[in-house]
Design a protein around this motif. Structure first.
Motif, PDB file in Angstrom:
ATOM      1  N   ALA A 146       0.839  -1.202   0.000  1.00  0.00           N
ATOM      2  CA  ALA A 146       0.000   0.000   0.000  1.00  0.00           C
ATOM      3  C   ALA A 146       0.868   1.244   0.000  1.00  0.00           C
ATOM      4  O   ALA A 146       0.624   2.213  -0.728  1.00  0.00           O
ATOM      5  N   ILE A 201       2.436   1.801  -3.427  1.00  0.00           N
ATOM      6  CA  ILE A 201       1.452   2.169  -4.454  1.00  0.00           C
ATOM      7  C   ILE A 201       0.942   3.590  -4.212  1.00  0.00           C
ATOM      8  O   ILE A 201       0.880   4.422  -5.135  1.00  0.00           O
ATOM      9  N   ALA A 259       0.758   2.065 -10.817  1.00  0.00           N
ATOM     10  CA  ALA A 259       0.027   1.884  -9.554  1.00  0.00           C
ATOM     11  C   ALA A 259      -1.151   0.934  -9.770  1.00  0.00           C
ATOM     12  O   ALA A 259      -1.416   0.040  -8.957  1.00  0.00           O
ATOM     13  N   THR A 300      -1.759  -2.642  -7.982  1.00  0.00           N
ATOM     14  CA  THR A 300      -2.962  -2.795  -7.169  1.00  0.00           C
ATOM     15  C   THR A 300      -3.755  -4.017  -7.618  1.00  0.00           C
ATOM     16  O   THR A 300      -4.173  -4.846  -6.808  1.00  0.00           O
ATOM     17  N   VAL A 331      -1.947  -7.293  -6.683  1.00  0.00           N
ATOM     18  CA  VAL A 331      -2.045  -7.613  -5.255  1.00  0.00           C
ATOM     19  C   VAL A 331      -3.465  -8.069  -4.935  1.00  0.00           C
ATOM     20  O   VAL A 331      -3.679  -9.085  -4.275  1.00  0.00           O
ATOM     21  N   LEU A 332      -4.428  -7.325  -5.447  1.00  0.00           N
ATOM     22  CA  LEU A 332      -5.821  -7.680  -5.186  1.00  0.00           C
ATOM     23  C   LEU A 332      -6.115  -9.101  -5.670  1.00  0.00           C
ATOM     24  O   LEU A 332      -6.677  -9.916  -4.939  1.00  0.00           O
TER      25      LEU A 332
END
Lengths: 403, 680
Positions: free
Chosen positions: A321, A324, A347, A351, A354-355
């Motif tokens: 986090a 990013i 970014a 994101t 990772v999600l």
């Protein structure tokens, strides 16, 4: 006050402090002193390096238990990636901003490579997205991600943050659609990543809200149509039954007697049994005794979370986090639209990865083989991710400085 | 390990260094925003500011989205790793551990002198890991070597009843040749090994088979029962060897050991990666019985011998039983039943054909323990008790006398056709000679007297002597027999749909009952207990076969059977004298052919012969019950009762078995071959 608000805290802290500053206009003092590390954007670099350290530790545990994992290869991939990042950092990325057509061609060529007979080879897991040049094998879709981010950024930057004609908007969507269709043939996961990054760039480049919503509605409608027609007998199915099952298995892993369902259950057991503090380094009874398949690749997060628990997971997610948000912050600060959109693309890429990669392990996202940035075993992904870090650092390095 | 430690330390140092670097240098980056991000759009003019605003708001939206995504991930991790962690930990544990069970040897069963009746022998057992299944060639070779069908070997290898990681039992009791071959060619048989396992072994063959019973693989009902049983009970697993009948079943909790459990860590392929915890099997306790092998063997051999004689003489000789009690404490010294079976056929599982043979009617039910479950009319051996009853209720006295012509009618008019026979013609008889010569006329009169004056008195006496109720011996499967009375007859015959008249108790039935005929049913153990009271002058102790449980260390007992008096029947000593005198006469006066068997024994014995008619089976059951030593001033110690189903008379069959049992007790074998011809 400014001093208090600019500590090395989490993204949220920085975000709020920034928002205040944007509102408050000029104020505070300029720190004119140039440190030895002035050329690098530490706020984004430090969490990245910390993630790399966690990556080394995790892969060390894997290499001790799983015969197929070589820590050396992993670290070598990192070194290669860092070298690439340094090159990109020194290169002035702004040269790319006018090469829209060339970038489009390059990305299409990269994505089409695996389809060329004689070049394409099957990957370890049966995927088609690999090509070989002499002794080297790599996934051209990995560098293609960055190329497409640059492509979309350069295409969107032409409108300087304000897309006013629908034709322009459609043209941008079409620019993204071509490589997307090429990749979707071989690799759904990578296709989704490219789509997510590209779409985020288009959205941030100032397309009117109504068009965006309409586009989203269109995508949802098409997706629904594909899924529904795939379930009706007698109509040609776009998605085969097993492909559908794979997408929906996460909704009920125990009720599905499939390999994916089993894998997902094992991943969830691994993560859940990690508890607050984890089972400790090397003690992952699930991930490292063979119960969890693809422990070093698709389910690397489960391997990490089993060993280091909730605390370790939160640390890792916080680092992601942090890097990013730092990237988004930089996007807010830099001048040129092209730079902003490049950063937005990176970014968004991280994101989404990772999600999807973490979400898949914890049963909130469908199962697709998307690597967790910097963590997953495999050099192609590692080099690409570090190259993306190089892009962010390059933006910082070549930022317009106050005279 | 050292290398990885170094790597970890380096990583941690690096991480610390990075954080320090960020704290020192990172702060200056925040300030950059203020100079450029804020100031320059302002200078650029109005037209730009709107697009810039759009971009900024979209970027803020992106940041918020990123924050939202991470919050969702952390929230989900919170529920998984903190809220539901235990549930997942359990699943992970059950994934990585597996339990291997080892059978515990059952305790031995010994006779009163410590001689083994049932023990364990080590059997050479071929075991194999389940991986052998994957090697078709090896399975075939193994099957050929042992001499089993390939399919059978494969089935054994798939058997997981001992736990998934345990070695599979392929074949028990393999020959030395097989053992040697496997030992010499380990490269041909990877994963196969030879182990020694404990198996039930019967050094005396079928001796005391009905008492010790057999042990066999646990049945489905037993499994379910043990599952529903509480803590502290033996929890069976499929494949366990469990006592099924006799002492093996009755003292299962003593004999059953504690199975060994090894909890091991396994990987996803089922390979054992380490030892978690566990304990070794603990063998069951040794059980000492009251049986004396010498007497037991004499009883069994004599039964078999006499029944063979009976069969040779053309009679059915379907089966028989013999029981020898120590009347001073209820210990069962011998308990024999014929035909018998070999418990060893149950070792390692019994074949269906063997099992059916043991259950078959034309084999005369070899599994039936006739001492406790064989119910027959008692015949004349009930007469001493009928005599007691008559004296107790004043229906006869020492002075009473009757006259026997061999024919008896209810009215006394001997010319009537409706009457009952006596087996002989005894002339003038009193109570003593009535017992001695087993004169039925005496007892018909007693039965008639009871019918007229006290229709339930005789049954009450029988019940006082324990007939019609369980003796409570420590063996499963005891039957209680039947003492018929008016109420029973009414209920029984009405339920079969007979008329009121047919269901009413008749006077003739009382007469039949007085000589142990009709609907009376007793077991030889019940008669032995009743005779114990005669021998002891009152008390009866609960018959039992368990003497004690041996301690693991030394010769002592950890627990012993507590002798329990179950009856103490009061009788006038004068009445006892009459009965005892009559029973002395049976042995020494009634028939020279009978007496000849007893004069060659040093001790005095008192007894009673009997021959019960079984109307339904159309054959007679011969009885003899006796106690001794019973001379003047002796304290009786032994009560022996025998019966044989399908004979001419008790005096010519069961008496010989009782004599042989006494012969074994006193080491004075019967040398007479005389055969009594009386059919009392």
């Amino acid at each position: 006050m400014a001093q208090e608000m600019t500590g090395p805290g989490t993204g949220h802290g920085l975000l709020s402090s920034l928002a205040q500053r944007v509102k408050g206009g000029a104020g505070g003092s300029h720190v004119g002193k140039k440190g030895p590390l002035e050329g690098v954007y530490l706020t984004q670099l430090i969490p990245t390096l910390l993630i790399l350290i966690l990556s080394v530790i995790t892969m060390l545990s894997c290499s001790m238990a799983l015969g197929t994992v070589s820590l050396f290869n992993h670290v070598a991939g990192m070194a290669l990636g860092i070298a690439a990042a340094v090159v990109i950092w020194r290169y002035d990325y702004r040269n790319l901003s006018n090469l829209t057509t060339a970038l489009f061609v390059v990305s299409c060529v990269l994505l089409a490579l695996p389809l060329v007979p004689g070049l394409g080879v099957e990957g370890d897991l049966g995927g088609l997205g690999w090509v070989h040049f002499g002794p080297f094998r790599f996934q051209p879709s990995e560098p293609a991600k960055l190329v497409i981010i640059a492509l979309m950024a350069s295409a969107c930057a032409q409108y300087n943050g304000k897309i006013e004609s629908f034709a322009d908007y459609a043209k941008l969507c079409g620019t993204l659609l071509v490589p997307l269709l090429l990749i979707l043939v071989t690799d759904l996961g990578t296709g989704l990543m490219i789509f997510f990054s590209g779409a985020t760039i288009i959205i941030c480049s100032g397309a009117p809200r109504g068009w965006i919503l309409a586009t989203i509605a269109l995508i949802v409608g098409v997706a629904a149509l594909v899924i529904i027609t795939s379930q009706i007998e007698g109509i040609p199915h776009i998605l085969q039954e097993y492909q559908l099952a794979r997408l929906t298995v996460f909704l009920d892993p125990e009720g599905t007697a499939s390999e994916d369902g089993y894998n997902l259950q094992q991943a969830m057991i691994a993560i859940g049994s990690g508890g607050l503090l984890g089972k400790g380094f090397g003690n992952a009874s699930q991930a490292l005794s063979g119960f969890l398949p693809a422990a070093q690749t698709d389910f690397i997060f489960a391997t990490y979370a089993e060993q280091f628990g909730f605390v370790g997971s939160v640390v890792l997610l916080a680092l992601f986090a942090w890097m990013i948000i730092a990237t988004v912050l930089l996007a807010m600060k830099v001048e040129s639209t092209f730079s902003k959109l490049m950063l937005v693309g990176c970014a968004a890429l991280w994101t989404f990865q990772v999600l999807e990669s973490v979400g898949m392990c914890i049963g909130i996202m469908p199962i697709t083989g998307i690597p967790l940035p910097f963590m997953t075993y495999g050099s192609s992904s590692m080099v690409t991710q570090l190259a993306a870090v190089g892009v962010v650092q390059s933006v910082w390095h070549h930022r317009q400085k106050v005279a | 390990m050292d290398l990885s430690l170094v790597i970890i330390v380096v990583c941690l140092v690096l991480a610390a260094a990075l954080i320090v670097v960020f704290i020192v240098f990172g702060r200056s980056e925040g300030a950059f925003t203020l100079d450029i991000g804020g100031a320059s759009p302002r200078a650029s003019g109005g037209s730009d500011s709107s697009s810039d605003k759009t971009l900024s708001s979209r970027l803020i939206g992106l940041a918020v989205t990123v924050g939202g995504i991470f919050s969702v991930l952390v929230a989900r991790l919170w529920t998984m790793q903190l809220v539901s962690a235990e549930e997942y930990t359990e699943k992970a544990e059950s994934n990585r551990t597996s339990t291997i069970y080892t059978q515990a040897p059952r305790g031995r069963i010994l006779d009163r002198n410590g001689e083994e009746i049932v023990t364990n022998r080590s059997s050479l057992t071929v075991t194999a890991v389940s991986d052998v299944l994957d090697d078709e060639v090896e399975v075939t070779l193994l099957a050929n070597l042992i001499g089993m069908p390939v399919q059978a070997v494969r089935r054994k290898l798939q058997d997981t009843t001992q736990g998934y990681q345990s070695r599979r039992t392929v074949s028990v009791d393999v020959s030395r040749r097989v053992v040697a071959y496997i030992g010499e060619h380990p490269e041909v048989f990877p994963g196969v090994s030879v182990e020694t396992r404990a198996q039930r072994y019967y050094p005396h063959g079928s001796l005391a088979a009905h008492v010790v019973g057999y042990a066999g693989t646990v049945t489905q009902e037993q499994l379910e029962e043990s599952e529903s049983a509480g803590e502290g009970q033996v929890q069976y697993r499929s494949g366990d060897v469990v006592g099924q009948t006799g002492v093996e079943a009755r003292y299962e909790s003593v004999l059953q050991g504690v199975r060994g459990e090894q909890v091991v860590y396994v990987d996803a392929h089922g390979n054992v990666t380490g030892q978690a915890s566990g304990f070794d099997p603990q063998s069951g306790s040794d059980l000492v019985l009251t049986l004396d092998i010498k007497i037991q063997r004499a009883a069994e051999e004599s039964l078999a011998k006499v029944i063979q004689q009976v069969r040779d003489s053309g009679k059915v000789g379907a089966g028989g039983s013999a029981v020898c009690l120590d009347c001073t404490n209820g210990e069962v010294l011998a308990m024999a039943s014929f035909p018998t079976f070999s418990p060893s056929v149950f070792v390692g599982g019994i074949s269906t054909t063997d099992w059916e043979a043991l259950q078959a009617e034309d084999a005369n039910f070899p599994m039936l323990n006739r001492c406790i479950a064989g119910q027959y009319p008692s015949g004349s051996i009930i007469k001493p008790i009928t005599t007691m009853s008559a004296l107790d209720y004043g229906l006869a006295t020492a002075q009473s006398s009757w006259y026997c012509t061999g024919w008896w009618t209810w009215s006394g008019d001997l010319s009537e056709a409706a009457g009952m026979k006596c087996w002989g013609t005894h002339g003038g008889v009193d109570l003593v000679s009535g017992i001695t010569y087993s004169c039925d006329v005496v007892f018909y009169e007693i039965g008639k007297g009871f019918y007229l004056q006290n229709s339930e008195g005789m049954q009450e006496t029988y019940r006082r002597y324990g007939l019609g109720s369980s003796t409570g011996i420590d063996l499963p499967g005891e039957e209680i027999g039947r003492v018929p009375d008016a109420a029973w007859k009414w209920e029984y015959f009405k339920s079969l749909g007979y008329s009121d008249e047919d269901a009413t108790w008749q006077g003739g039935e009382n007469c039949n009952l007085a000589i142990g005929q009709g609907d009376l049913l007793v077991t030889s153990l019940q008669m032995a207990c009743a005779y114990c009271s005669l021998a002891n002058g009152g008390p009866v102790y609960r018959p039992h076969v368990m003497k004690g449980v041996r301690s693991r260390m030394g010769d002592g007992y950890v627990s012993e059977y507590r002798v329990e008096k179950i009856m103490d029947i009061e009788e006038d000593p004068a009445y006892r004298d009459i009965v005892a005198r009559g029973m002395w006469g049976v042995v020494y006066e009634e028939d020279p052919a009978q007496t000849e068997h007893w004069t060659n024994l040093d001790v005095t014995v008192r007894g009673k012969t009997g021959t019960g008619e079984q109307i339904s089976a159309d054959r007679a059951i011969g009885w003899f019950g006796a106690y001794g030593p019973a001379g003047e001033g002796d304290t009786p110690r032994y009560v022996v009762v025998a019966n044989i189903d399908g004979v001419v008379s008790g005096g010519s069959s069961a008496l010989l078995v009782v004599r042989d049992v006494f012969g074994a007790i006193y080491d004075q074998p019967d040398t007479s071959t005389a055969i009594s011809t009386g059919v009392d």
